[in-house]
Motif scaffolding. Structure first.
Motif, short mmCIF file in Angstrom:
data_model
loop_
_atom_site.label_atom_id
_atom_site.label_comp_id
_atom_site.label_asym_id
_atom_site.label_seq_id
_atom_site.Cartn_x
_atom_site.Cartn_y
_atom_site.Cartn_z
N THR A 6 0.81 -1.21 0.00
CA THR A 6 0.00 0.00 0.00
C THR A 6 0.85 1.26 0.00
O THR A 6 0.33 2.35 -0.19
CB THR A 6 -0.95 0.03 1.21
OG1 THR A 6 -0.17 -0.06 2.40
CG2 THR A 6 -1.93 -1.13 1.16
N HIS A 7 2.14 1.12 0.23
CA HIS A 7 3.05 2.26 0.19
C HIS A 7 4.17 1.95 -0.80
O HIS A 7 4.88 0.95 -0.63
CB HIS A 7 3.64 2.52 1.59
CG HIS A 7 4.26 3.86 1.71
ND1 HIS A 7 5.40 4.23 1.04
CD2 HIS A 7 3.89 4.94 2.43
CE1 HIS A 7 5.71 5.47 1.34
NE2 HIS A 7 4.80 5.93 2.18
N PRO A 8 4.34 2.76 -1.82
CA PRO A 8 5.33 2.45 -2.87
C PRO A 8 6.76 2.28 -2.37
O PRO A 8 7.54 1.56 -2.97
CB PRO A 8 5.24 3.63 -3.83
CG PRO A 8 4.23 4.56 -3.31
CD PRO A 8 3.66 4.02 -2.04
N ASP A 9 7.12 2.93 -1.26
CA ASP A 9 8.48 2.80 -0.74
C ASP A 9 8.65 1.63 0.22
O ASP A 9 9.74 1.39 0.72
CB ASP A 9 8.89 4.09 -0.01
CG ASP A 9 9.01 5.27 -0.96
OD1 ASP A 9 9.29 5.05 -2.16
OD2 ASP A 9 8.83 6.41 -0.50
N ALA A 10 7.58 0.90 0.49
CA ALA A 10 7.63 -0.22 1.42
C ALA A 10 7.34 -1.52 0.66
O ALA A 10 6.19 -1.80 0.33
CB ALA A 10 6.60 -0.02 2.53
N PRO A 11 8.35 -2.30 0.37
CA PRO A 11 8.12 -3.55 -0.36
C PRO A 11 7.35 -4.55 0.51
O PRO A 11 7.47 -4.52 1.74
CB PRO A 11 9.52 -4.07 -0.66
CG PRO A 11 10.37 -3.47 0.41
CD PRO A 11 9.76 -2.14 0.74
N HIS A 37 10.48 5.31 5.11
CA HIS A 37 9.55 6.32 4.61
C HIS A 37 8.88 7.02 5.79
O HIS A 37 8.84 6.48 6.89
CB HIS A 37 8.52 5.68 3.66
CG HIS A 37 7.79 4.52 4.25
ND1 HIS A 37 6.68 4.68 5.04
CD2 HIS A 37 8.00 3.19 4.18
CE1 HIS A 37 6.24 3.49 5.42
NE2 HIS A 37 7.03 2.57 4.92
N PRO A 38 8.38 8.22 5.57
CA PRO A 38 7.88 9.02 6.69
C PRO A 38 6.64 8.47 7.37
O PRO A 38 6.35 8.84 8.50
CB PRO A 38 7.59 10.39 6.05
CG PRO A 38 7.50 10.14 4.59
CD PRO A 38 8.35 8.94 4.31
N ASP A 39 5.90 7.57 6.73
CA ASP A 39 4.70 7.01 7.34
C ASP A 39 5.01 5.93 8.37
O ASP A 39 4.15 5.55 9.15
CB ASP A 39 3.79 6.40 6.27
CG ASP A 39 3.32 7.43 5.26
OD1 ASP A 39 3.37 8.63 5.56
OD2 ASP A 39 2.91 7.02 4.16
#
Length: 63
Positions: A6-11, A37-39
């Protein structure tokens, strides 16, 4: 188990072993991992939590 993150920077965890040696993950978690990532909130895991996280990620590779 086969959707996109759901987050492009989190595989997805199931692909983590292709990007990072899982054997090194226990040490990295113990020392602390900077968020990617900041989330992602910072967290400190106990040794038993680290064992559980690593075991879970390894189990995904067997499926």
């Amino acid at each position: 188990m086969n959707g996109e993150s759901t987050h492009p920077d989190a595989p997805p965890f199931r692909t983590l072993s292709s990007r990072y040696p899982i054997e090194d993950l226990e040490e990295a978690l113990g020392e602390g991992i900077s968020t990617g990532h900041p989330d992602m909130p910072e967290f400190v895991a106990t040794p038993s939590q680290i064992d559980a996280i690593v075991s879970y990620i390894k189990s995904l590779n067997r499926r």
